[in-house]
Design an enzyme around this catalytic site. Structure first.
Site, mmCIF file in Angstrom:
data_model
loop_
_atom_site.group_PDB
_atom_site.id
_atom_site.type_symbol
_atom_site.label_atom_id
_atom_site.label_comp_id
_atom_site.label_asym_id
_atom_site.label_seq_id
_atom_site.Cartn_x
_atom_site.Cartn_y
_atom_site.Cartn_z
ATOM 1 N N CYS A 116 -1.617 7.587 73.186
ATOM 2 C CA CYS A 116 -0.175 7.503 72.601
ATOM 3 C C CYS A 116 -0.386 8.384 71.104
ATOM 4 O O CYS A 116 0.591 9.347 70.690
ATOM 5 C CB CYS A 116 0.177 6.250 71.859
ATOM 6 S SG CYS A 116 -0.878 5.382 70.839
ATOM 7 N N ASP A 123 15.409 4.244 75.055
ATOM 8 C CA ASP A 123 14.705 5.411 75.155
ATOM 9 C C ASP A 123 13.558 5.432 74.137
ATOM 10 O O ASP A 123 13.004 6.604 74.110
ATOM 11 C CB ASP A 123 15.740 6.509 74.768
ATOM 12 C CG ASP A 123 16.420 6.507 73.311
ATOM 13 O OD1 ASP A 123 15.946 5.797 72.688
ATOM 14 O OD2 ASP A 123 17.121 7.509 73.255
ATOM 15 N N ASP A 134 11.047 13.433 77.404
ATOM 16 C CA ASP A 134 10.092 14.030 78.496
ATOM 17 C C ASP A 134 8.752 13.256 78.316
ATOM 18 O O ASP A 134 7.897 13.778 79.231
ATOM 19 C CB ASP A 134 9.998 15.515 78.634
ATOM 20 C CG ASP A 134 11.431 16.094 78.555
ATOM 21 O OD1 ASP A 134 12.389 15.505 78.945
ATOM 22 O OD2 ASP A 134 11.746 17.219 78.493
ATOM 23 N N GLU A 146 11.675 -1.037 71.187
ATOM 24 C CA GLU A 146 12.463 -0.487 69.977
ATOM 25 C C GLU A 146 12.338 -1.636 68.927
ATOM 26 O O GLU A 146 12.470 -2.807 69.098
ATOM 27 C CB GLU A 146 13.697 0.086 70.133
ATOM 28 C CG GLU A 146 13.549 1.139 71.241
ATOM 29 C CD GLU A 146 15.011 1.937 71.646
ATOM 30 O OE1 GLU A 146 15.735 1.308 70.589
ATOM 31 O OE2 GLU A 146 15.188 2.523 72.411
ATOM 32 N N ASN A 198 9.052 5.820 69.616
ATOM 33 C CA ASN A 198 7.872 5.037 70.450
ATOM 34 C C ASN A 198 7.714 5.974 71.721
ATOM 35 O O ASN A 198 8.447 6.194 72.466
ATOM 36 C CB ASN A 198 8.232 3.834 70.996
ATOM 37 C CG ASN A 198 7.092 2.908 71.614
ATOM 38 O OD1 ASN A 198 6.058 3.604 72.136
ATOM 39 N ND2 ASN A 198 7.293 1.751 71.736
ATOM 40 N N HIS A 206 -0.204 1.711 67.075
ATOM 41 C CA HIS A 206 0.164 2.448 68.051
ATOM 42 C C HIS A 206 0.870 3.634 67.387
ATOM 43 O O HIS A 206 1.341 3.396 66.212
ATOM 44 C CB HIS A 206 1.275 1.644 68.801
ATOM 45 C CG HIS A 206 2.085 2.433 69.912
ATOM 46 N ND1 HIS A 206 1.450 2.840 70.904
ATOM 47 C CD2 HIS A 206 3.470 2.468 70.010
ATOM 48 C CE1 HIS A 206 2.087 3.411 71.693
ATOM 49 N NE2 HIS A 206 3.507 3.299 71.261
ATOM 50 N N GLN A 208 4.553 7.451 78.256
ATOM 51 C CA GLN A 208 3.074 7.222 78.282
ATOM 52 C C GLN A 208 2.769 6.613 79.363
ATOM 53 O O GLN A 208 3.404 5.698 80.144
ATOM 54 C CB GLN A 208 2.592 6.360 76.960
ATOM 55 C CG GLN A 208 1.086 6.167 77.233
ATOM 56 C CD GLN A 208 0.671 5.511 75.870
ATOM 57 O OE1 GLN A 208 1.555 5.160 74.973
ATOM 58 N NE2 GLN A 208 -0.688 5.078 75.787
ATOM 59 N N TRP A 237 6.220 5.451 74.231
ATOM 60 C CA TRP A 237 6.373 4.812 75.648
ATOM 61 C C TRP A 237 7.676 4.849 76.219
ATOM 62 O O TRP A 237 7.810 4.863 77.269
ATOM 63 C CB TRP A 237 6.290 2.981 75.648
ATOM 64 C CG TRP A 237 4.917 2.805 74.977
ATOM 65 C CD1 TRP A 237 3.629 3.424 75.107
ATOM 66 C CD2 TRP A 237 4.518 1.195 74.866
ATOM 67 N NE1 TRP A 237 2.610 2.695 74.750
ATOM 68 C CE2 TRP A 237 2.859 1.559 74.510
ATOM 69 C CE3 TRP A 237 5.257 0.201 74.306
ATOM 70 C CZ2 TRP A 237 2.378 0.330 74.083
ATOM 71 C CZ3 TRP A 237 4.651 -0.860 73.947
ATOM 72 C CH2 TRP A 237 3.054 -0.954 73.665
#
Length: 511
Positions: free
Chosen positions: A97, A314, A88, A284, A278, A254, A91, A280
């Site tokens: 982040c 994802d 859910d 990956e 991540n 990050h 970014q 975002w």
């Protein structure tokens, strides 16, 4: 990774739902909601209005954002759809982040999540355009009330959003945190541990991966088992490297979340793996054990199911722990209780809170390099008595936090560089504020690892029983700020007492 079980029963201080602290009228969320329902209107928050001042303070809006309520963006908005999960959190156009990595960790523990994100909110029959979230600030829980108008461009959310277009809890949580800190822009740049502490009231520790102890895998395994929140990142050597992608699909500078750790049986051997996400929601790791790598062909389907291994884009991936140590530089762990940081024995920790200030010309003495003024800093007594079981020393953690710096960004305030030193004193010689000569002739017994411009500096110490003075300071003299110092001591007879120039919170709470 969320926080200690029992989001309410295990807090260090009785929570105070400070509607007044988060809303000028002093009315609580429930009172405001009932008022709106009675009047048949949707709530509009005068403290955090739907206008540019809530977005940015130093730059112009790049394109015209339109503030919309969820019901104006999609036909069937939901607060939470199918549970609040890591997916859910995607970014948007904001450099936060660090916050998103903490929210991803928060979703891994239901009780902690329910403390920050009250789950009895929705877009149902009693919808009034009002929501609330709870954050820990300087030893109290604040209830932050917002309306649900969110910045959009071309009908889509500009900032944090869910992978599901009609789910809005994460976007509303980001808005509440922006309100707490004065604006969305105030959330640019930060340390994951800062948000983790605001979600738990926990205490953080930072590890440099290349210098981590031999039992680092066990430390992380235990931290995740105990529902600590864990983040990790790769250092940059220059600003130009920020968010630069490595050939292995990792992003420098990050904030990632650590979401799992496990051993897997591979060709007759046990391999240590770690799962990273991540924020975002894509991009990956592409090395060994990544989503589509051949290693998984040699792992049984039941093992893959146990590890929830899926080849989805994802943002979440597994990697070998040895590779993790090569590629990542920092790990941040936030534990609700400091006893989660060491061995598995259940300790009782005492927590003492000191609220204080560095005031120019009075208590803003700077670090030990500035001997002429160093002695004017606040001085806090530590009385260590009972030794650790089977040890000669007493263990405690000192966590020094500068207050409200993010909120003051719009006035040009930056994070100050802070730290502290600890001196042993003979108690019968000590009857007030130690003067310049004491510090001229006595070296410190311990100190924070480094002076650094983070919101909080936290370290664990082992010192022999005795009387000590802790001196919290900014690096430079004459720098003004309010601070909160938390001392976690392992035995209840260990005391920390404030100098009269400090205000001490009443009593000592046990975690």
């Amino acid at each position: 990774s969320g926080s200690a079980p029992g989001g309410t029963g295990h807090q260090r201080a009785a929570p105070r739902l400070a509607g007044a602290a988060a809303f000028l009228s002093g009315k609580t969320y429930e009172e405001l909601k009932q008022e709106c329902l009675h009047r048949g209107v949707l709530f509009e928050d005068p403290d955090f209005p739907a206008c540019n001042s809530s977005l940015f303070f130093s730059e112009r809006t790049p394109v015209p954002f339109i503030w919309k309520r969820p019901g104006d963006i999609v036909k069937d908005p939901k607060f939470i759809l199918g549970g609040a999960t890591r997916t859910d959190i995607c970014q948007g156009d904001l450099g936060d982040c660090w916050l998103l990595a903490a929210i991803a960790s928060l979703t891994l523990n239901e009780k902690t999540l329910a403390r920050v994100v009250p789950l009895d909110q929705d877009f149902g029959p009693d919808y009034a355009g009002i929501f609330h979230f709870q954050f820990w600030q300087h030893n109290e829980w604040l209830d932050v009330v917002i309306d649900d108008r969110l910045p959009t461009f071309k009908g889509r959310l500009v900032f944090l959003h869910s992978a599901e277009r009609n789910e809005f809890w994460s976007a509303l949580l980001e808005k509440a945190y922006a309100k707490l800190n004065g604006s969305y822009e105030a959330l640019k740049g930060g340390s994951t541990i800062e948000a983790m502490e605001d979600f738990t009231g926990g205490v953080g520790e930072m590890y440099e991966v290349k210098k981590a102890p031999d039992n680092f895998y066990e430390i992380l395994e235990k931290a995740l088992k105990r529902c600590s929140m864990v983040g990790c990142s790769i250092d940059t050597s220059s600003a130009a490297e920020s968010e630069a992608k490595t050939p292995f699909g990792l992003i420098k500078g990050h904030a990632y979340s650590v979401t799992g750790i496990s051993e897997v049986s591979y060709r007759g051997q046990q391999v240590q793996l770690i799962r990273i996400r991540n924020p975002w929601g894509n991009v990956e790791w592409n090395g060994p054990w990544s989503d589509n790598s051949p290693e998984w062909h040699s792992v049984s389907l039941s093992e893959q199911r146990r590890l929830s291994q899926t080849a989805l884009d994802d943002g979440e991936f597994w990697m070998r722990f040895e590779d993790f140590k090569v590629h990542f530089d920092k790990v941040e762990i936030c534990n609700l209780t400091p006893d989660a940081l060491e061995d598995s024995a259940a300790h009782k920790w005492e927590v003492t809170i000191h609220q204080g200030s560095w005031v120019r010309g009075s208590t803003a003495g700077g670090c030990r390099n500035f001997l002429e003024t160093f002695w004017t800093n606040p001085q806090i007594k530590l009385h260590l008595t009972e030794k650790d079981d089977g040890q000669d020393d007493c263990t405690f953690i000192a966590a020094l936090m500068q207050k409200d710096r993010r909120k003051l960004k719009k006035l040009g305030a930056e994070m100050l560089t802070i730290g502290y030193s600890i001196y042993e004193v003979l108690y019968y010689f000590y009857n007030g504020h130690l003067g310049k000569d004491f510090f001229r002739y006595h070296p410190s017994k311990a100190r924070s690892k480094t002076y650094i411009n983070l919101r909080e500096v936290s370290n664990r110490f082992k010192l022999p029983p005795g009387d000590y003075i802790l001196v919290p300071t900014t690096f430079e003299p004459h720098q003004e700020a309010d601070f909160c110092l938390r001392i976690f001591s392992e035995k209840k007879d260990s005391l920390a007492a404030a100098h009269p120039s400090l205000q001490q919170s009443p009593g000592r709470e046990s975690s």
